[in-house]
Design an enzyme around this catalytic site. Structure first.
Site, PDB file in Angstrom:
ATOM      1  CG  PHE A   1      -1.983   0.996   1.449  1.00 28.38           C
ATOM      2  CD1 PHE A   1      -3.079   0.670   0.708  1.00 28.38           C
ATOM      3  CD2 PHE A   1      -1.903   2.375   1.922  1.00 28.38           C
ATOM      4  CE1 PHE A   1      -4.416   1.525   0.423  1.00 28.38           C
ATOM      5  CE2 PHE A   1      -3.008   2.911   1.838  1.00 28.38           C
ATOM      6  CZ  PHE A   1      -4.163   2.600   1.091  1.00 28.38           C
TER       7      PHE A   1
ATOM      8  CG  ASP B   1      -0.623  -2.541   6.594  1.00 29.53           C
ATOM      9  OD1 ASP B   1      -1.855  -2.977   6.961  1.00 29.53           O
ATOM     10  OD2 ASP B   1      -0.302  -1.556   6.131  1.00 29.53           O
TER      11      ASP B   1
ATOM     12  CE1 TYR C   1      -9.907   2.916   5.965  1.00 27.41           C
ATOM     13  CE2 TYR C   1      -9.121   3.720   7.966  1.00 27.41           C
ATOM     14  CZ  TYR C   1      -8.889   3.578   6.667  1.00 27.41           C
ATOM     15  OH  TYR C   1      -7.747   3.829   6.158  1.00 27.41           O
ATOM     16  CE  LYS C   2      -8.438   0.074   4.462  1.00 27.62           C
ATOM     17  NZ  LYS C   2      -7.269  -0.029   4.324  1.00 27.62           N
TER      18      LYS C   2
ATOM     19  NE  ARG D   1      -9.823  -2.639  -3.665  1.00 24.94           N
ATOM     20  CZ  ARG D   1      -9.308  -2.038  -2.535  1.00 24.94           C
ATOM     21  NH1 ARG D   1      -8.291  -2.423  -2.054  1.00 24.94           N
ATOM     22  NH2 ARG D   1     -10.018  -0.883  -2.073  1.00 24.94           N
TER      23      ARG D   1
HETATM   24  C1  LIG Z   1      -6.281   1.133   4.217  1.00 23.68           C
HETATM   25  C2  LIG Z   1      -4.800   0.812   4.311  1.00 23.68           C
HETATM   26  C3  LIG Z   1      -3.949   1.751   4.765  1.00 23.68           C
HETATM   27  C4  LIG Z   1      -4.598   3.262   5.324  1.00 23.68           C
HETATM   28  O1  LIG Z   1      -3.954   3.777   6.191  1.00 23.68           O
HETATM   29  P1  LIG Z   1      -4.724   4.991   6.906  1.00 23.68           P
HETATM   30  O2  LIG Z   1      -3.647   5.822   7.788  1.00 23.68           O
HETATM   31  O3  LIG Z   1      -5.773   4.569   7.387  1.00 23.68           O
HETATM   32  O4  LIG Z   1      -5.078   6.084   5.687  1.00 23.68           O
HETATM   33  C5  LIG Z   1      -2.638   1.379   5.039  1.00 23.68           C
HETATM   34  N1  LIG Z   1      -2.250   0.137   4.817  1.00 23.68           N
HETATM   35  C6  LIG Z   1      -3.145  -0.680   4.110  1.00 23.68           C
HETATM   36  C7  LIG Z   1      -2.661  -1.958   3.452  1.00 23.68           C
HETATM   37  C8  LIG Z   1      -4.493  -0.287   3.837  1.00 23.68           C
HETATM   38  O5  LIG Z   1      -5.195  -1.286   3.250  1.00 23.68           O
END
Ligand SMILES: *Cc1c(COP(=O)(O)O)cnc(C)c1O
Length: 409
Positions: free
Chosen positions: A132, A209, A234-235, A383
């Site tokens: 990410f 992560d 939040y996911k 997705r």
């Molecule tokens: C959604 C996501 C993030 C999001 O980071 P935020 O600080 O909440 O914006 C980070 N890493 C991965 C792999 C994600 O899927």
């Protein structure tokens, strides 16, 4: 053909032990198809009530007394609840705090510094090129700031980091490995046990992560022997837009790590207001400022629900949903030129699928106007996120049939 799938979807829904949980979610009584619970989960109805009651009773009624009565400890009590229900962590190792990005920064930097202090040759942060953006960017930032460097692992965007790729990348110069457990693009599910072992054999620490796995696939950090982890709420945990992330630090590492954002909430005696920063023992030292209590409210309801139904049951439904979607895609979408850019082996697949076609950006935009909501990720990927507690098989089929209709002939 489609009649056949409609029948199959009805049978699968009828046999689904979690089917009635879908009714607990706001909007489940509409025809909207939601394929993005892996990006922003739906709220529970209980959450709507909890948010309203918080404003009137807890915040409005208890006012500043709320800090003493509950909120000061909420980052830790909710952290422990996540530890038990979601990530396989014994109490005292998980805290809810800042955003994923900020917590990852704090932990990766703390780990990097501790590793290099123990062995000055360890100056590399290992990350894959398909991780990410936030993970890649903060690794580069920390390397620049601390005089280290990033070692990149190349991966195909339809898979993820396997054992061989990691083994080649790590060595006596590795300080920290930063990997996603479920790849945000392909949905590839990494082997937590094996990759943790490979990092350790090279003398490195590993930071997981868990954003795309927390709440959809079993995670067993203590059993993996993992060092550090950060995950999104939040996911699949339905915490609401921008709800705070959680951090895990295995007990043996807590005392030797110091994180870079030294704030008053991370000190041992918060209200001593002392002259110098003195990091607290345990997980409190990974906090910086006042914890976002409002952002933790929604999350509590889903964590309680995961605890009640069990992550194994959630995973079983997740595998059934993605397998069904894959079958529909192979039969109805492949003839229109759609390819599956996700692992076919369910054991290596998380809770979402990516379907690629050159027209998917326009297809996604078109579907949104019809209340069918997937999302789009380059290159050409639509997705299909199938949040197990809030998604039915019939809904999955309806969404894929809408994709079929929207594709160019
Ligand atoms: C959604 C996501 C993030 C999001 O980071 P935020 O600080 O909440 O914006 C980070 N890493 C991965 C792999 C994600 O899927």
């Amino acid at each position: 053909m489609t009649t056949d799938f409609a029948h199959r979807a009805a049978l699968l829904d009828a046999a689904d032990p979690l089917a009635d949980r879908r009714d607990l979610f706001v909007g489940s009584d509409t025809d909207l198809v939601y394929f993005d619970g892996n990006s922003l989960g739906r709220p529970l109805r209980a959450t709507a009530d909890r948010l309203a009651a918080f404003a009137t009773d807890a915040w409005g009624g208890r006012l500043i007394r709320g800090w003493d009565e509950e909120w000061m400890l909420l980052p830790f009590t909710l952290g422990d609840a996540i530890g038990r229900a979601v990530i396989g962590a014994a109490p005292g190792q998980t805290v809810v705090g800042d955003s994923t990005t900020v917590l990852l920064y704090k932990l990766v930097r703390a780990a990097f510094d501790a590793q290099r202090e123990a062995d000055p040759a360890r100056v590399e942060i290992v990350v894959d090129r398909d991780n990410f953006p936030t993970d890649r960017f903060l690794a580069e930032g920390i390397a620049a700031e601390r005089g280290g460097r990033v070692r990149w692992i190349d991966v195909d965007t339809s898979t993820g980091v396997g054992a061989d790729a990691l083994r080649t990348a790590v060595g006596p110069e590795t300080a920290v490995v930063l990997l996603s457990h479920v790849a945000y693009r392909s949905g590839y599910l990494a082997d937590g046990v094996e990759l943790t072992r490979i990092a350790h054999e090279a003398g490195a620490l590993i930071v997981w992560d868990l954003c795309h796995s927390a709440g959809s696939v079993p995670v067993d950090l203590d059993a993996w022997g993992a060092d550090l982890a950060v995950g999104c709420t939040y996911k699949y945990l339905n915490g609401g837009p921008g709800s705070p992330a959680f951090a895990y630090v295995a007990t043996p590492h807590q005392q030797r790590l110091t994180q870079p954002i030294q704030g008053w909430m991370g000190t041992s005696d918060v209200f001593a207001m002392g002259p110098a920063y003195e990091p607290a023992a345990g997980m409190r030292r990974f906090l910086s400022g006042t914890p976002p209590i409002v952002g933790m409210l929604a999350l509590r309801d889903t964590v309680a629900l995961v605890d009640e139904v069990g992550i194994e049951a959630i995973r079983a439904k997740s595998v059934a949903l993605t397998s069904f979607a894959l079958e529909v895609a192979d039969e109805l979408l492949a003839p229109l030129g759609v390819q599956v850019a996700s692992p076919r082996d369910p054991a290596r697949r998380g809770g979402h699928l990516t379907l690629t076609h050159p027209a998917m950006r326009q297809v996604t935009a078109e579907l949104w106007t019809q209340d069918v909501i997937p999302d789009y990720r380059d290159p050409g990927g639509l997705r299909v996120g199938l949040s197990p507690l809030s998604t039915s098989f019939a809904e999955t089929l309806a969404g894929l049939l809408a994709v079929e209709r929207a594709l160019p002939r």
